[in-house]
Design a protein around this motif. Sequence first.
Motif: not given
Length: 386
Positions: A96, A371-372, A79-85, A376
């Motif tokens: 992040v 940071h999420v 999920h962190a990879s998704f939101i950070s690109g 979530l």
Amino acid sequence: GLTSRPGCVPSPLNPTPWAPRAARLSSSGAVFIMLKSALGAGLLNFPWAFHKAGGVSAAIVVEMVSLVFLISGLVILGHASFISGQSTYQGVVREVCGRAIGWLCEVCFVFNLFMISVAFLVVVQDQLEKCELDLTEVPHHWYTDQRFALFLICLLVIVPLSIPKEIRTQKYSSVLGTLAATYLSAAVIVKYYTEGDHVYRGHLLPSFVHQCHEASVAIYSSMENKTLSHWVLVSVVSMFFCLLIYSLTGIFGYLTFGKDVAADILMSYPGDDIAMIIARLLFGISIITIYPITLLLGRSVIQDLLLRCRWQCTLVTPLSESRSRMVLTLTWIAVTLLIAIFVPDISEVISVIGGISAFFIFIFPGMMLMHVPLFLCCMITVMAVL
């Protein structure tokens, strides 16, 4: 040459984000790479670990509790990879958690993966040496020495597997490596039902398991379907089969030899047991297939640093990227090979590796979780447990 987008620094695993879209990683490929990344040399130690844990029941409880945290960490990283690109572990941490934590992650990442690469070669050399001792009728010459064999393996197998820049290319060797590790588990089960106890006390093999968390971001970024629910499914399936292989090996190895089980389960069997000689050779193959994944991840950190330094003053072309990748790959393999041959006793370093690995399994994912949004976080945790 390539032109850049303002403020865009390409990742080594995806050097040109605006280039034509390449073939993506399938779900089965992702599962095999994830599974293979987790099936390290610790598989040989699991029956001994069951003994140290106090028996089968206690060990299974520890495994199940650990499984919840392992899957949760994988889900958080995806999920962190998704939101950070970002498409690399260190890139996600830097984006992040901030630049300072990102630098700490990069230093730990490179050191950890480099020493794991050395340890893998030491394990392969150890398996070759034991096979040589088992096959006593083979005369000893320089070309039958395990160090020369290790050099040939690096030159003819590891180098070609390590050159590609994308982790999706590792899916085929990961299938082979997974099958090789599965053979060891099956052989231990068969021996439990077909033969009596054969106890042979061997020396302690370095105990470590290359966790798949280091590779998880690269795997997620290469997938075709990047939805959170699909990533949870891939993580759960991978960890389930990993748990199955580790548990079966641990349970039946421990039940066969009890408190007399050797730290290396293969050393508990007679040296002339053909099935176990094959298991040792195949396990060496299993370890060899993990090395390129480790190298690829470590190389990505160094390339990422080089790209950040050079991107402001020069253009990055496919040719320069290819050259840097080739040089870094050959240098990484050469240095780890020399250390493995001339400094084979790295038991103290292995204990340090285990401590650093905890950062990538628990510490950094935990920092990302901060940071999420709270709702979530709860959703990710519940989904991972289920």
